[in-house]
Design a protein around this motif. Structure first.
Motif, short mmCIF file in Angstrom:
data_model
loop_
_atom_site.label_atom_id
_atom_site.label_comp_id
_atom_site.label_asym_id
_atom_site.label_seq_id
_atom_site.Cartn_x
_atom_site.Cartn_y
_atom_site.Cartn_z
N LEU A 4 -11.42 -7.22 -0.36
CA LEU A 4 -10.06 -7.45 0.15
C LEU A 4 -9.01 -6.77 -0.72
CD1 LEU A 4 -10.40 -11.23 1.06
CD2 LEU A 4 -10.62 -9.25 2.58
N PHE A 5 -7.96 -6.26 -0.07
CA PHE A 5 -6.86 -5.61 -0.79
C PHE A 5 -5.53 -6.05 -0.17
CE2 PHE A 5 -8.14 -2.85 2.69
CZ PHE A 5 -6.93 -2.51 3.28
N ILE A 6 -4.42 -5.65 -0.81
CA ILE A 6 -3.08 -6.00 -0.33
C ILE A 6 -2.24 -4.73 -0.20
CG2 ILE A 6 -0.95 -7.25 -0.91
CD1 ILE A 6 -2.97 -9.05 -2.68
N ASP A 7 -1.56 -4.60 0.93
CA ASP A 7 -0.60 -3.49 1.12
C ASP A 7 0.77 -4.00 0.69
OD1 ASP A 7 1.04 -1.44 1.87
OD2 ASP A 7 0.32 -1.29 3.94
N THR A 8 1.24 -3.52 -0.46
CA THR A 8 2.49 -4.03 -1.02
C THR A 8 3.74 -3.33 -0.49
OG1 THR A 8 2.32 -2.50 -2.90
CG2 THR A 8 1.42 -4.73 -3.20
N HIS A 9 3.56 -2.35 0.42
CA HIS A 9 4.74 -1.59 0.87
C HIS A 9 4.47 -0.97 2.23
CE1 HIS A 9 8.50 0.67 -0.48
NE2 HIS A 9 8.23 1.20 0.70
N CYS A 10 4.89 -1.64 3.29
CA CYS A 10 4.61 -1.16 4.63
C CYS A 10 5.81 -1.44 5.53
CB CYS A 10 3.37 -1.89 5.17
SG CYS A 10 3.00 -1.51 6.88
N HIS A 11 6.36 -0.38 6.14
CA HIS A 11 7.53 -0.55 7.02
C HIS A 11 7.06 -0.94 8.42
CE1 HIS A 11 10.33 1.04 4.02
NE2 HIS A 11 9.37 1.89 3.70
N LEU A 12 6.41 -2.10 8.49
CA LEU A 12 5.81 -2.54 9.75
C LEU A 12 6.86 -2.94 10.79
CD1 LEU A 12 2.97 -3.08 10.94
CD2 LEU A 12 3.16 -5.43 10.08
N ASP A 13 8.10 -3.15 10.36
CA ASP A 13 9.16 -3.49 11.32
C ASP A 13 9.67 -2.25 12.05
OD1 ASP A 13 10.25 -2.63 8.73
OD2 ASP A 13 12.20 -2.93 9.68
N ARG A 262 0.35 -11.31 -10.15
CA ARG A 262 1.12 -11.43 -11.39
C ARG A 262 2.55 -10.94 -11.18
NH1 ARG A 262 -1.61 -7.77 -14.31
NH2 ARG A 262 0.00 -6.16 -14.18
N VAL A 263 2.71 -9.75 -10.59
CA VAL A 263 4.04 -9.15 -10.47
C VAL A 263 4.90 -9.92 -9.46
CG1 VAL A 263 5.29 -7.10 -9.66
CG2 VAL A 263 3.27 -6.83 -11.11
N PHE A 264 4.32 -10.34 -8.34
CA PHE A 264 5.11 -10.99 -7.30
C PHE A 264 5.11 -12.52 -7.44
CE2 PHE A 264 4.23 -6.83 -5.55
CZ PHE A 264 5.42 -6.48 -4.94
N GLY A 265 4.33 -13.04 -8.40
CA GLY A 265 4.30 -14.49 -8.60
C GLY A 265 3.80 -15.25 -7.41
N VAL A 266 2.78 -14.70 -6.71
CA VAL A 266 2.23 -15.40 -5.55
C VAL A 266 0.72 -15.54 -5.72
CG1 VAL A 266 3.92 -14.71 -3.83
CG2 VAL A 266 2.02 -13.16 -4.36
N LYS A 267 0.17 -16.50 -4.99
CA LYS A 267 -1.29 -16.65 -4.94
C LYS A 267 -1.68 -16.36 -3.50
CE LYS A 267 -4.77 -18.22 -7.53
NZ LYS A 267 -5.29 -16.86 -7.67
N LEU A 268 -2.52 -15.33 -3.30
CA LEU A 268 -2.85 -14.94 -1.93
C LEU A 268 -4.34 -15.13 -1.64
CD1 LEU A 268 -0.71 -11.72 -1.95
CD2 LEU A 268 -0.31 -13.65 -0.47
#
Ligand SMILES: [Zn+2]
Length: 268
Positions: A4-13, A262-268
């Motif tokens: 699993l990975f995370i896309d930290t920057h996507c202009h999905l709107d 760590r950077v965004f302070g979230v648990k995903l």
């Protein structure tokens, strides 16, 4: 199963996804993308993103901000409107809160017409980041010296953030990594035939200072280069990065996911 990975920057709107946004998200999930972060570019997109993220609170996370290329004569009104969105988050469930201020920064590549305004707008949003203790999603093109000069004024209080779409050399990477709570956002450019990133990054940037991103609909990786980008394509970046760093794809995903939390302070 894919790691699993995370896309930290996507202009999905963006309107590029109006016809098939749900399918894009479905393909992303199937490819192993466990969350998508949406940077805003102005007031209208900040509002649009908040609404969109409320529809998918388990998958999408919003940002609010004014992009340097959107800084024009009305920048003060834009910023005031965006600023007014921030307190509204207090009443929302935590997963609907803005995850960062972004995307913000400096871009002198196309034009220096609003150079002064860009500098002022960026610095104001850096101050919001400090006040709200929200990380920054930073866009920088042909302006690293000016950018670093502003960030240095706030270095001690800044909560951290991402230098998104990093494409510089080793020296530029090292200068940015001097900000201890910041990481580099890496996407499709890493796979381009002429990219120097597969040499620069392993030499200057440890894996614990990198997060993955698409910048979709832009910057599609090889072999999709030139097409509309989407989060599922990050797989191509992961495999190229594993090769360059001499680690497994699981290692790339695990380490970059840890960095995101760590950077965004979230648990995903
Ligand atoms: Zn962007």
């Amino acid at each position: 199963m894919n790691p699993l990975f995370i896309d930290t920057h996507c202009h999905l709107d963006g309107e590029e996804f109006d016809q098939d946004r749900a399918e894009v998200m479905q393909r992303a999930r199937k490819a192993g993308c466990k969350a998508i972060f949406l940077p805003a570019i102005d007031l209208a997109s900040s509002q649009r993103i908040l609404t969109l993220c409320q529809q998918y609170p388990d998958y999408l996370r919003p940002m609010v901000g004014l992009h340097p290329e959107e800084v024009r004569a009305d920048w003060r009104e834009q910023l005031e409107g965006i600023r007014n969105l921030l307190p509204a988050f207090a009443s929302l469930p935590e997963q609907e809160h803005s995850i960062a201020i972004g995307e913000v920064g400096l871009d002198f590549y196309w034009s220096r017409e609003f150079e002064k305004e860009q500098l002022e707008a960026f610095e104001m949003q850096v101050q919001w980041s400090v006040e709200a203790q929200l990380p920054l999603m930073i866009h920088c093109r042909k302006a690293q010296n000016e950018l670093v000069a502003i960030l240095r004024k706030y270095a001690r209080e800044l909560p951290g953030g991402v230098f998104h779409c990093f494409t510089g050399n080793e020296q530029e990477a090292r200068q940015l990594l001097e900000f201890p709570r910041f990481v580099l956002g890496i996407g499709g450019v890493f796979t381009f035939k002429k990219s120097h990133l597969p040499q620069v990054l392993p030499a200057a940037v440890p894996l614990d200072r990198i997060v993955l991103e698409t910048d979709a609909p832009y910057m599609a990786p090889v072999p999709m280069r030139g097409q509309r980008n989407e989060p599922a394509y990050i797989r191509h970046v992961i495999s190229r990065m594993a090769e360059a760093y001499g680690v497994s794809e699981e290692d790339v995903c695990q380490q970059t996911n840890t960095n995101v939390e760590r950077v965004f302070g979230v648990k995903l």
